[in-house]
Write a protein that holds these residues in place. Structure first.
Motif, PDB file in Angstrom:
ATOM      1  N   CYS A   1       0.828  -1.206   0.000  1.00 52.61           N
ATOM      2  CA  CYS A   1       0.000   0.000   0.000  1.00 52.61           C
ATOM      3  C   CYS A   1       0.863   1.256   0.000  1.00 52.61           C
ATOM      4  O   CYS A   1       1.989   1.248   0.499  1.00 52.61           O
ATOM      5  N   CYS A   2       0.303   2.314  -0.547  1.00 46.74           N
ATOM      6  CA  CYS A   2       0.973   3.615  -0.568  1.00 46.74           C
ATOM      7  C   CYS A   2      -0.084   4.683  -0.758  1.00 46.74           C
ATOM      8  O   CYS A   2      -1.086   4.447  -1.445  1.00 46.74           O
ATOM      9  N   GLY A   3       0.132   5.839  -0.170  1.00 46.59           N
ATOM     10  CA  GLY A   3      -0.776   6.955  -0.358  1.00 46.59           C
ATOM     11  C   GLY A   3      -0.591   7.584  -1.719  1.00 46.59           C
ATOM     12  O   GLY A   3      -0.306   8.777  -1.852  1.00 46.59           O
ATOM     13  N   ASP A   4      -0.755   6.773  -2.753  1.00 44.61           N
ATOM     14  CA  ASP A   4      -0.539   7.203  -4.129  1.00 44.61           C
ATOM     15  C   ASP A   4      -1.287   6.232  -5.033  1.00 44.61           C
ATOM     16  O   ASP A   4      -1.115   5.012  -4.918  1.00 44.61           O
ATOM     17  N   SER A   5      -2.097   6.744  -5.934  1.00 37.76           N
ATOM     18  CA  SER A   5      -2.969   5.878  -6.728  1.00 37.76           C
ATOM     19  C   SER A   5      -2.213   4.938  -7.653  1.00 37.76           C
ATOM     20  O   SER A   5      -2.734   3.887  -8.028  1.00 37.76           O
ATOM     21  N   HIS A   6      -0.987   5.283  -8.028  1.00 33.47           N
ATOM     22  CA  HIS A   6      -0.269   4.444  -8.991  1.00 33.47           C
ATOM     23  C   HIS A   6       0.592   3.361  -8.340  1.00 33.47           C
ATOM     24  O   HIS A   6       1.493   2.803  -8.960  1.00 33.47           O
ATOM     25  N   THR A   7       0.236   3.046  -7.097  1.00 32.83           N
ATOM     26  CA  THR A   7       0.853   1.920  -6.399  1.00 32.83           C
ATOM     27  C   THR A   7       0.617   0.612  -7.148  1.00 32.83           C
ATOM     28  O   THR A   7       1.367  -0.361  -6.995  1.00 32.83           O
ATOM     29  N   ALA A   8      -0.403   0.589  -7.994  1.00 35.03           N
ATOM     30  CA  ALA A   8      -0.703  -0.592  -8.812  1.00 35.03           C
ATOM     31  C   ALA A   8       0.501  -1.036  -9.634  1.00 35.03           C
ATOM     32  O   ALA A   8       0.561  -2.188 -10.077  1.00 35.03           O
ATOM     33  N   THR A   9       1.469  -0.152  -9.829  1.00 32.93           N
ATOM     34  CA  THR A   9       2.704  -0.473 -10.561  1.00 32.93           C
ATOM     35  C   THR A   9       3.295  -1.810 -10.114  1.00 32.93           C
ATOM     36  O   THR A   9       3.757  -2.614 -10.928  1.00 32.93           O
ATOM     37  N   HIS A  10       3.288  -2.061  -8.808  1.00 31.67           N
ATOM     38  CA  HIS A  10       3.989  -3.209  -8.247  1.00 31.67           C
ATOM     39  C   HIS A  10       3.248  -4.523  -8.464  1.00 31.67           C
ATOM     40  O   HIS A  10       3.768  -5.593  -8.151  1.00 31.67           O
ATOM     41  N   GLY A  11       2.065  -4.444  -9.070  1.00 29.80           N
ATOM     42  CA  GLY A  11       1.380  -5.644  -9.514  1.00 29.80           C
ATOM     43  C   GLY A  11       2.165  -6.366 -10.592  1.00 29.80           C
ATOM     44  O   GLY A  11       1.943  -7.553 -10.854  1.00 29.80           O
ATOM     45  N   ALA A  12       3.100  -5.663 -11.221  1.00 28.27           N
ATOM     46  CA  ALA A  12       3.971  -6.288 -12.225  1.00 28.27           C
ATOM     47  C   ALA A  12       4.777  -7.431 -11.634  1.00 28.27           C
ATOM     48  O   ALA A  12       5.234  -8.323 -12.349  1.00 28.27           O
TER      49      ALA A  12
END
Length: 467
Positions: free
Chosen positions: A126-137
């Protein structure tokens, strides 16, 4: 029961499921930057609560950090300066690992974290940033959170979550040499819309996804949020393992084989059922350009702008009419006739080494068009050092690019880098909302190669026919 990757990660992290309310999930990694953390730290102080596990947190400074050397020394924006100072003090007070502005590891959070192997497959991040989804890679369930949730995770190492539905986005076939991961994800968003993934976690799969580099996979997952999804996931494979091997926070040699076995077990079971399935043929994906004020307003570069009255959905028709007006464009206009004033390459979407290799390849021996400002902003100091070791900086400077220091830069206009009203920008970032890159600024999302070609020609070009 056959399970999807999302279900496997969810089950492994479920702490408690109260009847009739959101579940409590364990959080493995908490990422942090200077904008969304101050209020959370203040909340802990008021409640007299400690940070439960400071070693689960990795912090950097990126949003408010200037990308010009002289401004990094002076921090001319008083608000940004205060946020940076508060972040430094909060991390020092709580024994949190911070890559501050003087660190050789400093950079954009979603580029810095993979460089050090801080996120592993199967984790909840988790991160207070919407583009944390990056780490789904990396096969991690990674998503953005709000300030109150930042505080909750620091205090408890858990987060309340409602279980999402699952969507499989399968991209098979061979991608054109002129199309990239950025074009794949823009084409996906163009197909499903910015609300298409609402309520879902998207799993990206198929031969075209498997063929991507880890950098490319990060680009795809980074923009899952722009399709409305809670997160994006890609199954770990040998590329994932090779990328993480030897990284600072990777499992030790003693535990490496055990970790790899677990990582590879995360892949969705054959026959697992998804709530929705979307399929694309990679061969059909042309270089993409957004034309409006939403990532779903995107077209192949050789297309013409839509006529709002011909869009059947009334809301989307009205949105298209409004977007064309804001963007200063007309229905029926060719994208290849649209000129640009500014070109920006960087951000957590396209600020990695392969992105700068791409723009250097396009720019070598050429010159940025008169009247165009071209800005290259590495996503981190390691990216900057690697690019300079390869001579990429020299190629770009010779071509007329500005070679900057790392930071979020013109992605969100919080740091001295922003568009003037009605300036048009070819940007490798992730959002083209009204005012995102500066009040009245007009943003077109593209791949790095498309951005570089636009810088040289002063307008958008179709890479497939451009020389």
């Amino acid at each position: 029961m056959k399970k999807t990757m999302y279900q496997k990660i969810w089950d492994a992290h479920l702490v408690h499921q109260p009847e009739g309310s959101a579940a409590l999930l364990y959080v493995d990694r908490h990422l942090m930057h200077e904008v969304t953390s101050p209020q959370a730290f203040e909340g802990l102080r008021i409640a007299n609560r400690p940070v439960r596990n400071s070693h689960s947190i990795l912090a950097t400074m990126d949003h408010c950090v200037p990308t010009k050397v002289e401004e990094r020394a002076t921090l001319p924006d008083p608000i940004g300066k205060k946020q940076i100072e508060v972040m430094a003090q909060n991390c020092a007070d709580n024994d949190i690992n911070l890559y501050d502005m003087n660190s050789a590891n400093n950079g954009v959070i979603h580029i810095v974290v993979p460089e050090h192997g801080f996120v592993h497959p199967g984790m909840v991040v988790c991160c207070g940033d919407s583009h944390t989804a990056t780490h789904g890679a990396f096969g991690a369930l990674a998503f953005g959170i709000g300030t109150s949730e930042v505080e909750h995770i620091m205090a408890t190492q858990t987060i309340q979550q409602k279980q999402s539905k699952t969507m499989l986005v399968k991209v098979d076939g061979e991608l054109s040499p002129f199309a990239t991961a950025k074009d794949i994800v823009l084409a996906i968003i163009g197909k499903i819309g910015t609300a298409g993934g609402t309520g879902y976690v998207i799993e990206f799969a198929g031969s075209a996804i498997e063929a991507l580099t880890m950098e490319g996979r990060m680009t795809v997952c980074n923009m899952a949020i722009e399709g409305g999804a809670r997160a994006g996931l890609i199954a770990p494979d040998q590329k994932t393992i090779d990328f993480l091997k030897g990284k600072e926070f990777a499992p030790s040699e003693e535990h490496w084989d055990q970790a790899v076995d677990y990582w590879l077990s995360l892949k969705s079971d054959d026959g697992a059922e998804y709530d929705a399935v979307v399929e694309l043929n990679a061969a059909d994906i042309a270089p993409q350009v957004t034309w409006g004020t939403s990532p779903e307003q995107v077209l192949p570069v050789d297309a013409v702008l839509p006529e709002p009255s011909q869009i059947n959905d009334l809301i989307k028709s009205q949105a298209a009419e409004s977007a064309l007006k804001y963007m200063g464009l007309k229905a029926g206009q060719k994208m290849t006739d649209v000129g640009v004033d500014v070109v920006f390459v960087g951000s957590c979407t396209n600020g990695r080494i392969e992105d700068f290799r791409a723009i250097a390849e396009v720019s070598k021996g050429k010159k940025v068009a008169d009247g165009v400002q071209a800005i290259a902003v590495p996503g981190s100091y390691p990216v900057k050092a690697q690019a300079e070791a390869e001579g990429i900086d020299k190629v770009l400077i010779e071509a007329g690019w500005e070679w900057r220091e790392p930071g979020c830069s013109m992605c969100l206009a919080m740091n001295g880098d922003y568009l003037q009203p009605e300036q048009r920008c070819a940007s490798t970032s992730n959002r083209n909302f009204e005012g995102r890159q500066g009040k009245g600024g007009r943003t077109h999302l593209v791949s790095p190669a498309m951005a570089a070609a636009a810088a040289i020609e002063g307008k958008f070009v179709d890479l497939r026919s451009w020389k």
